[in-house]
Motif scaffolding. Structure first.
Motif, mmCIF file in Angstrom:
data_model
loop_
_atom_site.group_PDB
_atom_site.id
_atom_site.type_symbol
_atom_site.label_atom_id
_atom_site.label_comp_id
_atom_site.label_asym_id
_atom_site.label_seq_id
_atom_site.Cartn_x
_atom_site.Cartn_y
_atom_site.Cartn_z
ATOM 1 N N ILE A 37 2.669 6.855 5.116
ATOM 2 C CA ILE A 37 1.168 6.896 6.187
ATOM 3 C C ILE A 37 0.928 5.521 5.958
ATOM 4 N N PRO A 38 -0.184 4.880 6.314
ATOM 5 C CA PRO A 38 -0.071 3.450 5.876
ATOM 6 C C PRO A 38 -1.417 3.073 5.383
ATOM 7 N N LEU A 39 -1.290 2.514 4.433
ATOM 8 C CA LEU A 39 -2.847 2.405 3.702
ATOM 9 C C LEU A 39 -3.795 1.721 3.840
ATOM 10 N N VAL A 40 -4.886 1.396 4.596
ATOM 11 C CA VAL A 40 -5.831 0.724 5.075
ATOM 12 C C VAL A 40 -7.181 -0.071 3.965
ATOM 13 N N ILE A 41 -7.576 -1.247 3.944
ATOM 14 C CA ILE A 41 -8.161 -1.615 2.720
ATOM 15 C C ILE A 41 -9.430 -2.967 4.085
ATOM 16 N N GLY A 42 -10.380 -2.189 3.971
ATOM 17 C CA GLY A 42 -11.036 -2.920 5.031
ATOM 18 C C GLY A 42 -10.266 -3.788 6.502
ATOM 19 N N GLU A 43 -10.030 -4.094 6.976
ATOM 20 C CA GLU A 43 -9.522 -5.245 8.561
ATOM 21 C C GLU A 43 -8.776 -6.069 8.666
ATOM 22 N N LYS A 44 -8.464 -6.304 7.270
ATOM 23 C CA LYS A 44 -7.027 -6.996 7.968
ATOM 24 C C LYS A 44 -5.757 -6.430 6.688
ATOM 25 N N ILE A 45 -6.013 -5.986 5.663
ATOM 26 C CA ILE A 45 -5.373 -5.165 4.428
ATOM 27 C C ILE A 45 -4.544 -4.522 5.517
ATOM 28 N N LYS A 46 -2.904 -3.964 5.112
ATOM 29 C CA LYS A 46 -2.787 -2.748 5.194
ATOM 30 C C LYS A 46 -1.429 -2.481 4.205
ATOM 31 N N LEU A 47 -0.976 -1.846 3.719
ATOM 32 C CA LEU A 47 0.200 -1.532 3.027
ATOM 33 C C LEU A 47 0.407 -0.300 3.359
#
Length: 608
Positions: A249-259
């Protein structure tokens, strides 16, 4: 579910690449040669996988031998067993080769061991050919190389370069490599040959790391030294059972950061494998299919013809399958960080189920490892946990979770990783999970009693590791399957480690007696032996807690029974029902089950 991982069964492929030269055939300290230990490990792996994961594939390839048998027609490379699913015949074949012919073992088809250098690049090429010939989809592919020679090519730089290039080609195909040093001398120098070979398959980020110590530590993880079978088998098991993801799954931090991250279960209850229905004529698995038939016309229904209805206010509300799926859709799978809290805010009792473990997934989003490491380092430095919303799969309700960072820790004795770096995904409770308990009033212990209890507990603590206590029921189950598959009459006995350690407890007798005398004062006597499982009771006239009166022995009278009604009568215990019938002079007859006794009681009451 979408985005939660690969569909279908996960299949591993492992090739045991065995050095069969003369040095590996010399008897070791325990009498067995390194080659025999390697063959024993291969046989044990087949035995385990035939029960736990029969879809996995295992192969055995020998190099440095006098005979040849391989699809590439290379000299001194013998494919002992092709890459295929484990079965009983292959296990028996390896068991026959564990001992030399002089000791009653079978003749080794790969011939006598050779002396001198070998072309390891040819053996790696054969392994690549075997992996390429697999028609089924394979999740992970690995080579386990067993040797005790730190320079198998004899200093030939050209052959070494070819071997490194072949290892690099294997890495591009997603094939990893682990090196097991069996009976190797203390001055074994992995830098002479194998460091370069293993580094060829390392990730690009690790290869580009400027920290020489970090690079060497990363390479050291792929080398495993052992002198006896127990150590070798333990190290092999840690590698053979590849951690399988429960979701990507993706790990989303805020609106722009995705890992990208992968979720694992580090600890999970061991269970017996599920049974498979077989056709008694062919012994092949039975495939079950479901078809829907119209009750009125008898025709087969297509999926688009099937509707779902729900009663709402006395009316039927009709939904299509797509509408049902839309109602259950709460968003795309992902792990979205909502904020951060101090570590002390997370309590132990808030862990309501076994936690998952998040680890970066570089193959999905490049750069995830560096970003994840930076986040982990900062959370550890600030002593923070992250609060996130987890949607593990499509059509699964989201959960609030806490991300607890964990730094990597290694075993000081073996150098193996005991605690990987990553984040524990702790599932937080909902409001409905909280309960307010009404605890009964109890006698408050005296300070002397508390001190005695603390002393007893403090001295009886042990270093607990769940891996040291295998489930005896599962062990017997697997041993029975193993004996059945190999047509053996004798079952291998395993020590039951769950039972009490009577010898160990004997040394704490004085502490236990001191605790007993402090809590239960003089005058306590043992209960009669006829009352199995009964509790200790005080002697007559001694002060203390009053013994509880047995509710099951109380006789319920005619008036009470009549006032109860059928539902309450059915909730009475069997002793209460029997006591009532006995007081009324009614025999049980053939009534043995509770339902029959209840019918006798109701019939007797109706006659009154």
């Amino acid at each position: 579910g979408g985005g939660a991982g690969a569909a279908g069964p996960q299949r591993d492929a492992v090739i045991f690449l065995l050095d069969c030269r003369a040095a590996m055939a010399q008897p070791g300290a325990e009498g067995a040669s390194p080659l025999e230990l390697a063959l024993r490990c291969a046989s044990s792996t087949l035995s385990n996988k035939i029960i736990s994961s029969s879809v996995d594939m295992v192969g055995v390839v020998c190099f440095g031998c006098s005979e040849k048998r391989n699809p590439n027609e290379f000299e001194s490379v013998y494919v002992l067993q092709d890459l295929d699913a484990p079965d009983a015949h292959r296990i028996l074949e390896l068991e026959a080769l564990m001992r030399p012919a002089a000791a009653g073992g079978g003749a080794r088809p790969f011939g006598a061991p050779r002396e001198g250098p070998v072309r390891l690049c040819d053996a790696l090429w054969v392994c690549s050919t075997l992996f390429s010939a697999v028609a089924s989809r394979v999740t992970t592919s690995r080579i386990f190389l067993f040797t005790n020679d730190d320079d198998p090519v004899g200093g030939d730089r050209a052959v070494q370069n070819q071997s490194v290039q072949r290892a690099r080609d294997l890495a591009e195909l997603g094939i990893g490599m682990e090196v097991f040093l069996v009976g190797a001398s203390p001055d074994f120098d992995r830098g002479r040959f194998y460091n370069e070979l293993v580094a060829a398959g390392a990730p690009e980020e690790a290869a580009e790391d400027d920290d020489a110590e970090a690079v060497d530590a990363e390479l050291a993880r792929h080398f495993h030294r052992a002198e006896d079978f127990e150590t070798l088998h333990k190290q092999l098991n840690q590698r053979i059972y590849q951690k399988r993801t429960v979701g990507r799954i993706p790990l989303v931090i805020g609106e722009k950061i995705k890992l990208a991250v992968r979720l694992y279960n580090l600890v999970q209850e061991a269970r017996k494998g599920s049974f498979i229905n077989l056709d008694k004529r062919t012994n092949q698995p039975i495939k079950t299919t479901t078809k829907w038939v119209c009750e009125d016309t008898g025709t087969l229904l297509m999926p688009t013809q099937i509707k779902f209805k729900y009663d709402h206010g006395g009316e039927d509300v009709v939904f299509t399958k797509e509408e049902i799926a839309a109602v259950k859709h709460f968003g795309d799978p992902g792990l979205e960080i909502l904020g951060f809290k101090p570590r002390k805010k997370l309590k132990n009792w808030q862990n309501v189920r076994h936690a998952s473990f998040a680890y970066p997934d570089e193959s999905t989003i490049r750069g995830s490892t560096r970003a994840f490491a930076a986040l982990l380092h900062k959370m550890v430095e600030l002593d923070r946990v992250a609060i996130a919303r987890l949607t593990s799969r499509a059509n699964v309700a989201p959960r609030l979770v806490a991300l607890l960072p964990q730094k990597e820790a290694t075993d000081p004795e073996t150098g193996d990783v005991s605690h990987p770096s990553g984040m524990h995904v702790i599932y937080l409770p909902f409001l409905d999970d909280y309960r307010s308990l009404e605890l009964p009033d109890t006698q408050i212990p005296t300070p002397e009693q508390v001190a005695t209890a603390k002393k007893l507990v403090r001295n009886m603590r042990i270093k607990f590791d769940s891996r040291d206590f295998p489930n005896p029921a599962i062990q017997r189950h697997y041993n029975s399957l193993h004996a059945l598959a190999l047509d053996k009459s004798d079952l291998e006995e395993h020590e039951d480690c769950i039972g009490p350690d009577e010898e160990g407890l004997a040394q704490f007798t004085d502490l236990a007696m001191a605790f007993r005398d402090a809590v239960w004062t003089a005058g306590y006597t043992d209960a009669p032996a006829a009352s199995a499982g009964s509790k200790r009771k005080r002697a007559d006239g001694d002060a203390g807690p009053r013994a509880k009166r047995s509710a099951t022995a109380a006789v319920v009278g005619q008036a009470e029974i009549a006032a109860m009604g059928q539902d309450r009568i059915r909730k009475l215990t069997i002793p209460q029902l029997k006591a009532f019938l006995n007081s009324e002079g009614v025999g049980l007859g053939n009534a043995k089950r509770k339902s029959d006794i209840v019918d006798l009681v109701l019939a007797h009451i109706s006659k009154k």
